[in-house]
Write an enzyme that holds these catalytic residues in place. Sequence first.
Site, mmCIF file in Angstrom:
data_model
loop_
_atom_site.group_PDB
_atom_site.id
_atom_site.type_symbol
_atom_site.label_atom_id
_atom_site.label_comp_id
_atom_site.label_asym_id
_atom_site.label_seq_id
_atom_site.Cartn_x
_atom_site.Cartn_y
_atom_site.Cartn_z
ATOM 1 N N ASP A 1 0.821 -1.208 0.000
ATOM 2 C CA ASP A 1 0.000 0.000 0.000
ATOM 3 C C ASP A 1 0.856 1.260 0.000
ATOM 4 O O ASP A 1 1.918 1.310 0.625
ATOM 5 C CB ASP A 1 -0.893 -0.022 1.247
ATOM 6 C CG ASP A 1 -1.788 1.196 1.343
ATOM 7 O OD1 ASP A 1 -2.633 1.375 0.449
ATOM 8 O OD2 ASP A 1 -1.643 1.963 2.318
ATOM 9 N N GLU B 1 1.258 -0.375 -5.122
ATOM 10 C CA GLU B 1 0.310 0.708 -5.387
ATOM 11 C C GLU B 1 1.143 1.990 -5.421
ATOM 12 O O GLU B 1 1.382 2.625 -4.398
ATOM 13 C CB GLU B 1 -0.756 0.788 -4.295
ATOM 14 C CG GLU B 1 -1.842 1.793 -4.640
ATOM 15 C CD GLU B 1 -2.406 2.522 -3.428
ATOM 16 O OE1 GLU B 1 -3.436 3.197 -3.590
ATOM 17 O OE2 GLU B 1 -1.819 2.442 -2.341
#
Length: 740
Positions: free
Chosen positions: A416, A469
């Site tokens: 993330d 990401e």
Amino acid sequence: MVKSKSIQASSKAHTNALHRILEARHHDPFSFLGQHVIELDGHQSNAYRTFIPNASSVKLKVGKSWVDLEKTHPDGLFELSYENAITTPCLIQVTAGDQTYETHDPYSFGSSITQDELYLFGEGRLKLAYKTLGAQCMTQDKVTGVRFAVWAPNAERVSVIGSFNNWDGRIHSMRTHGSSGVWDIFIPNLTTSDTYKFEIRNRHTGHILVKTDPYGFEFEPRPGTATKISTTHYQWEDKQWLEARKKRDWLHAPFNCYEVHLGSWQRNDKGHFLTYRELAKTLVPHVAAMGYTHVELLPISEHPLNESWGYQTTGYFGVTNRFGSPDDLRFLIDAFHQANIGVILDWVPGHFPKDDWALARFDGTALYEHEDPRLGEHQDWGTYIFNYGRNEVRNFLISNAYFWLQEFHIDGLRVDAVASMLYLDYSRNPGEWLPNKFGGRENLDVIDFLKQLNIMVGEDFAGVLTIAEESTAWPMVSRPVYLGGLGFSMKWNMGWMNDTLSYIENDPVHRRYYHDKLTFGQLYAYSENFVLPFSHDEVVHGKKSLLDKMPGDSWQKFANLRLLATYQMTTPGKKLNFMGNEFGQGREWNVNTSLDWHLLSDSYTGSKWHQGIQQLHTDLNRMYKEVNALHTLDFEVQGFEWIDCHDTEQSIISYVRRGLDNSFVIIVLNFTPVLRNEYRIGVPQAGSYSEIFNSDASCYGGSNQGNGKGLHTENIAWMHHAQSLVITLPPLAGIVLKIQ
């Protein structure tokens, strides 16, 4: 034969040590408690000491006899001196109130942590740190118990407190391992029903903190924050899956991921969470029936707040107990594997919350985070940023990744917020950040950490994926470390996602002015191994659901949504869709309620539209997996060729997808609600073509305009091809053609 002598206040050192024990300030209680050689009356003697508050009497087992200890301090110090050493570990009998029990004295056990472990931890290379730190159920000196270990280098004293010692920090003070900053103690006879925390006294301020175990495997139910002693007895049944994973050519294999938040995918009739084992009976069959190759789980490590979606983690090694135990989670993952579905874990090494009982200021100092807020605080999220330059912190994160891959057979990590990690000035104004040693904005420690992570995964877990990401143009994110890249397997294509949604949200009459948003992505499509995501972030916080983003009346909304899915599934790149997208949920995602499954019920007015979207996704997923040309060259330029990207006036694009086996399919997409009859396209090969997919089919809720199998090329050059076809192009629809 034990010959006892009084040793009360036998020396100044004894008195000082006793006071520090009583005040819970002793940095090395093992030097005083347990069995020791002392000077007594000018002679060497053996002494045994134990500190047990509230005990009225304590006896020591010597041979086959019990010998009374002298209570030398009213707060609970018991002592005995004797001539010959007693075999350790020492067994004692304690009477407190109306209870009498036997136990082995923790202070008669040596440390089982090796110097190699401490060295590697200090170097940041102890991949199995979760088996050194934390609470380890084990047998030591033929006695079963739990070894507790924690890293707290700025502590004066660390104790284990828990349900087994009335949360009294004086009773189980830990052993220090010097400059390593590691403390440990072995406590016998504990069970998995016991809970614990660490009580830490800072050596600079004297402040006392009570913290959960950073390496804790399981936690008590909210709102409690104590760690539970945890063991596993699970027997995996996915050996066949793991062996096949090692050999899988993921670069050329289909990857179509279903992103799931377990707490809101579906709930029971009372609105309660489904358990991991219940999800194995409901979620797994759904994902399999829809034809997804992988499932991505939003963070399932322990977190206190539902509304954080799991991204503000307080227990990195702890499986959230919202849905069951760690073994229950293993059961769910095993069920996915037996259904030939891979499991990707959403992993959050970029920041952690400021909860005072967790990692924040763990030993009274900025331990896991940077002291300077310009490096250590994330302004957007109100969280702390890990200090990636500190070996022990980097080791914590690397070991955590290893833990999920090894202990839970996870098939990939979606990392993330990588962009927020890579840039020192991320979301900061001038003067609010510190440059690196070269004066740049790149976080050099993060670069090293990510490379170390990806090298570890590649070396130790063949076939496991890492997915970034990362929302910027940072180069070579998904290129090998030995070539200068960060080493990720794949990267989310946020640019493609933003351009595509920005385009399709326009009324069709205006789309011709934004045609470049459909075509620009091909300029960089092969610079990385891209995943094309429509994720949870796009359907919350006022962004609307995918269906609600679509312009027009109900028919056009659903037609646009079908077209959007067709475009995603036929464009180069691996795929990801958030739960609810597969049946066209109309409202935004709400973390606190189930998806709107009633939309698929025949009793719901308009269910045919949602059933059509679900059938469309099922058929697209199957076609994507079965048609070689749609997945084998997702990352390579030879897998794509424009037929026509210039038809801006009619908002039509057409392209060829090619496979490793030299097969190809033709995709034509019409982004207006106008039926195009006798639309001519160039094709790479003469012959007869059939329509193998049409998003306007009546079974999907469309108008059923199309071509069937009666398409034959004409010897008319068109769009740089010697042969061409004349087709019917349905409104707001995409078709896929294949040569027979």
